[in-house]
Design a protein around this motif. Structure first.
Motif, PDB file in Angstrom:
ATOM      1  N   ASP A 284       0.809  -1.222   0.000  1.00  0.00           N
ATOM      2  CA  ASP A 284       0.000   0.000   0.000  1.00  0.00           C
ATOM      3  C   ASP A 284       0.842   1.271   0.000  1.00  0.00           C
ATOM      4  O   ASP A 284       0.370   2.347  -0.365  1.00  0.00           O
ATOM      5  CB  ASP A 284      -0.924   0.014   1.217  1.00  0.00           C
ATOM      6  N   PHE A 285       2.091   1.162   0.410  1.00  0.00           N
ATOM      7  CA  PHE A 285       2.984   2.318   0.463  1.00  0.00           C
ATOM      8  C   PHE A 285       3.348   2.847  -0.913  1.00  0.00           C
ATOM      9  O   PHE A 285       3.861   3.967  -1.037  1.00  0.00           O
ATOM     10  CB  PHE A 285       4.273   1.939   1.212  1.00  0.00           C
ATOM     11  N   SER A 354      -4.411   4.943   2.684  1.00  0.00           N
ATOM     12  CA  SER A 354      -4.166   5.642   3.950  1.00  0.00           C
ATOM     13  C   SER A 354      -5.016   5.108   5.092  1.00  0.00           C
ATOM     14  O   SER A 354      -4.825   5.504   6.243  1.00  0.00           O
ATOM     15  CB  SER A 354      -4.414   7.148   3.783  1.00  0.00           C
ATOM     16  N   LEU A 355      -5.951   4.206   4.776  1.00  0.00           N
ATOM     17  CA  LEU A 355      -6.786   3.602   5.811  1.00  0.00           C
ATOM     18  C   LEU A 355      -6.218   2.282   6.329  1.00  0.00           C
ATOM     19  O   LEU A 355      -6.697   1.744   7.319  1.00  0.00           O
ATOM     20  CB  LEU A 355      -8.200   3.338   5.271  1.00  0.00           C
ATOM     21  N   MET A 356      -5.198   1.761   5.641  1.00  0.00           N
ATOM     22  CA  MET A 356      -4.694   0.446   5.986  1.00  0.00           C
ATOM     23  C   MET A 356      -3.996   0.441   7.349  1.00  0.00           C
ATOM     24  O   MET A 356      -3.611   1.494   7.868  1.00  0.00           O
ATOM     25  CB  MET A 356      -3.748  -0.045   4.904  1.00  0.00           C
ATOM     26  N   LEU A 405      -3.503  14.088  11.689  1.00  0.00           N
ATOM     27  CA  LEU A 405      -2.766  12.971  11.092  1.00  0.00           C
ATOM     28  C   LEU A 405      -3.313  12.534   9.744  1.00  0.00           C
ATOM     29  O   LEU A 405      -2.580  11.984   8.921  1.00  0.00           O
ATOM     30  CB  LEU A 405      -2.790  11.763  12.045  1.00  0.00           C
ATOM     31  N   CYS A 406      -4.597  12.768   9.509  1.00  0.00           N
ATOM     32  CA  CYS A 406      -5.258  12.228   8.310  1.00  0.00           C
ATOM     33  C   CYS A 406      -5.799  13.349   7.433  1.00  0.00           C
ATOM     34  O   CYS A 406      -6.645  14.138   7.869  1.00  0.00           O
ATOM     35  CB  CYS A 406      -6.395  11.288   8.730  1.00  0.00           C
ATOM     36  N   HIS A 407      -5.327  13.393   6.209  1.00  0.00           N
ATOM     37  CA  HIS A 407      -5.713  14.450   5.269  1.00  0.00           C
ATOM     38  C   HIS A 407      -6.802  13.956   4.326  1.00  0.00           C
ATOM     39  O   HIS A 407      -6.646  12.939   3.655  1.00  0.00           O
ATOM     40  CB  HIS A 407      -4.495  14.892   4.460  1.00  0.00           C
ATOM     41  N   PHE A 408      -7.920  14.679   4.294  1.00  0.00           N
ATOM     42  CA  PHE A 408      -8.986  14.416   3.324  1.00  0.00           C
ATOM     43  C   PHE A 408      -8.751  15.328   2.121  1.00  0.00           C
ATOM     44  O   PHE A 408      -8.969  16.534   2.208  1.00  0.00           O
ATOM     45  CB  PHE A 408     -10.356  14.726   3.951  1.00  0.00           C
TER      46      PHE A 408
END
Length: 441
Positions: A284-285, A354-356, A405-408
Motif C-alpha cells: 500500500d505504500f 491511507s486507511l490500511m 494525522l489524516c488528510h482528506f
C-alpha cells in the motif's frame, strides 16, 4: 508547474520513466538535465530492428537538441527489466535494445555527450548471507550482466541501480531497522576489515565487488532510485521518512562515497509527488513515495544540501482546486447493512491506502473510515454529485474532515486533464506528475 517547482528548489536534474514529447518539451531552455526513459514494453521493438532504434532517437531525442532546447544526458533503456517477477521476459531484448539505442545516438554524433544505460534493481547482484566481498551477479543472468557491464564500461556509461532500504525492512521482519538509516546505531557488518553500519554502503560495495569479479571495475555507479514512503505501512510515515532523508542528505554531502567506491555519487530520489493510481501490488505504500503531496505541497522540512538547515521545500504554485467540499457518511443513517459493500466499492475504484493498518488514517473511528472512502471516490470522480450517493449513505459537506494525522484531499482542477478526461472517460484525481524522479547532487 513542475518545472517551476524544480527551479524554485534548485533541482537541476530529472529522470523520466518515458519520453513523451508533450512532457519533455517543457524542459527546453530550463537548464534542467533530463534522463529520458524507454518503457520495458518497447524493448522488443528496439531490439528487433536497428531502424526502429534510429527512429526512436530521432523522434524522442535529437528533435529536442536545438539551441535553447532540452539538456538530455542519459537514456534509460527499460526499467528493472531483470526482476525475477518478470520470469525472464526481457532477457532476450534488453541488451540488444541498449546496443541499438547507443549506436543510433553515436551515429547522430552525440555519443560523447549522451549515454544509454539500464536502470537495474539491486536484486541483479547478491552476496547471500556473507558480506559485500561475496557479491556477484545473479547466477541466472551472470553471463548477460557481464556483457552489459563491459558494454557500459566501453561506452563510459553508468551502472544505474535502484536501492530501497525501506523495502528491505518491509520484506524481511528480521531486517535490523537501524541498518536502514545512517546514524551508526546498527550492529556493524564486518567484511575484509571494513565495518558497515548502513545498508546503502553495504549494497553499493556488493555491486563494486560484482563489477570487479567480471572484469569491469571502472564502471561509474549511479543510484537510479532511492527514497522512503510516508504512508501505507507502519514504517512508512513522516517521522521515519524525515529520519532517512536527513541521514541520506548528510551522507551525500560529504561526497566520500562508500568504503570501496570513493567520491561523489549521483542519485535520483523516488519520487517527486505521490501517485494515487500507482499499482499497490508490492504494498500500500507504493502510492506515497513523494517528497511532495499529490498537489505539490511539501510533506516535511528537509535540507537537500545535507548541512542540517531544515526548511520546507517550495511547493507548486498556482495550483487550482475544485470546490471546497467533501463527501462524507450521512450520520442520520441508522441502518448500516449497506455500508460494507459501498465502502468496498469506493475503495476498489479510488485510493484507500491511507486507511490500511499502520497508515495515517487508520486510527479514525469507523465513521471516519467510511467518510474517507466515500470522499476519495468523490474526489477521484471530479466531485460529480452522483459520486456522493452510495445508496443514500453519503452527503456533501463544506466542513473539512481532515485531522492532524489524516488528510482528506480535494481534487485539483486542470484544464489539460479536463480535456483528456472528456475525450477518454478517464478518472484522474491527483498526482501532479506520475513520471518524475528527482536528482540532487
Amino acid at each position: 508547474m513542475i518545472v517551476q517547482m524544480l527551479k524554485d528548489n534548485k533541482i537541476g536534474k530529472i529522470k523520466l520513466f518515458d519520453s513523451d514529447h508533450w512532457t519533455v518539451k517543457y524542459f527546453a531552455g530550463t537548464g534542467i538535465e533530463v534522463m529520458l526513459g524507454i518503457p520495458n514494453k518497447q524493448l522488443a521493438s528496439l531490439a528487433d530492428s536497428y531502424d526502429n532504434a534510429k527512429d526512436w532517437v530521432k523522434k524522442n531525442l535529437t528533435k529536442h537538441l536545438y539551441d535553447g532546447g532540452v539538456d538530455i544526458k542519459y537514456v534509460a533503456v527499460g526499467n528493472e527489466p531483470f526482476l525475477t517477477s518478470y520470469n525472464g521476459s526481457n532477457l532476450e531484448t534488453t541488451f540488444p535494445a541498449l546496443k541499438n539505442i547507443q549506436k543510433a545516438i553515436n551515429e547522430e554524433g552525440i555519443g560523447d555527450k549522451i549515454k544509454a544505460t539500464i536502470p537495474q534493481n539491486g536484486d541483479v547482484y547478491d552476496s547471500g548471507s556473507a558480506g559485500p566481498s561475496a557479491g556477484q551477479f545473479r547466477s541466472d543472468i551472470r553471463d548477460l550482466m557481464t556483457q552489459i557491464v563491459h558494454f557500459l564500461q566501453d561506452n563510459d556509461s553508468p551502472f544505474v541501480v535502484n536501492i530501497y532500504p525501506f523495502i528491505s525492512l518491509y520484506q524481511n521482519p528480521d531486517f535490523p531497522v537501524e541498518f536502514a538509516f545512517f546514524e551508526g546505531g546498527a550492529t556493524p557488518v564486518q567484511d575484509n576489515g571494513i565495518s558497515y553500519t548502513n545498508m546503502l554502503d553495504a549494497n553499493l560495495d556488493t555491486l563494486v565487488w560484482s563489477l570487479r569479479k567480471v572484469g569491469a571495475p571502472k564502471v561509474k555507479i549511479m543510484i537510479g532510485e532511492i527514497g522512503w514512503p510516508t504512508d501505507g505501512n507502519k514504517n512508512a510515515n513522516l517521522q521515519m521518512a524525515k529520519r532517512f532523508y536527513d541521514g541520506f542528505f548528510k551522507k551525500m554531502a560529504t561526497k566520500k562515497g562508500t568504503p570501496l567506491y570513493h567520491g561523489d555519487i549521483g542519485y535520483y530520489l523516488f519520487s517527486l509527488t505521490d501517485e494515487n493510481q500507482k499499482s499497490i501490488a508490492p504494498g500500500d505504500f507504493e502510492r506515497h513515495w513523494g517528497v511532495f503531496r499529490y498537489d505539490g505541497k511539501p510533506k516535511f522540512p528537509m535540507d537537500i544540501t545535507g548541512q542540517g538547515y531544515d526548511k520546507m521545500l517550495v511547493g507548486a504554485k498556482n495550483v487550482k482546486y475544485m470546490e471546497t467540499q467533501w463527501c462524507v457518511f450521512n450520520s442520520d443513517i441508522k441502518i448500516m447493512d449497506k455500508v460494507p459493500e459501498n465502502v468496498d466499492y469506493a475503495c476498489s475504484r479510488s485510493d484507500c491506502t491511507s486507511l490500511m493498518e499502520g497508515s495515517s488514517c487508520n486510527s479514525l473511528p469507523n465513521v471516519g473510515h467510511i467518510s474517507y472512502a466515500f470522499n476519495m471516490y468523490f474526489q477521484m470522480n471530479n466531485q460529480d454529485v452522483e459520486a456522493c450517493n452510495f445508496e443514500g449513505l453519503a452527503k456533501i459537506v463544506k466542513a473539512n474532515m481532515s485531522t492532524p494525522l489524516c488528510h482528506f484531499p480535494i481534487a485539483m482542477e486542470s484544464s489539460g486533464w479536463s480535456l483528456r478526461m472528456h475525450q477518454t472517460g478517464a478518472v484522474i484525481l491527483t498526482g501532479i506528475s506520475s513520471l518524475l524522479l528527482v536528482l540532487y547532487t
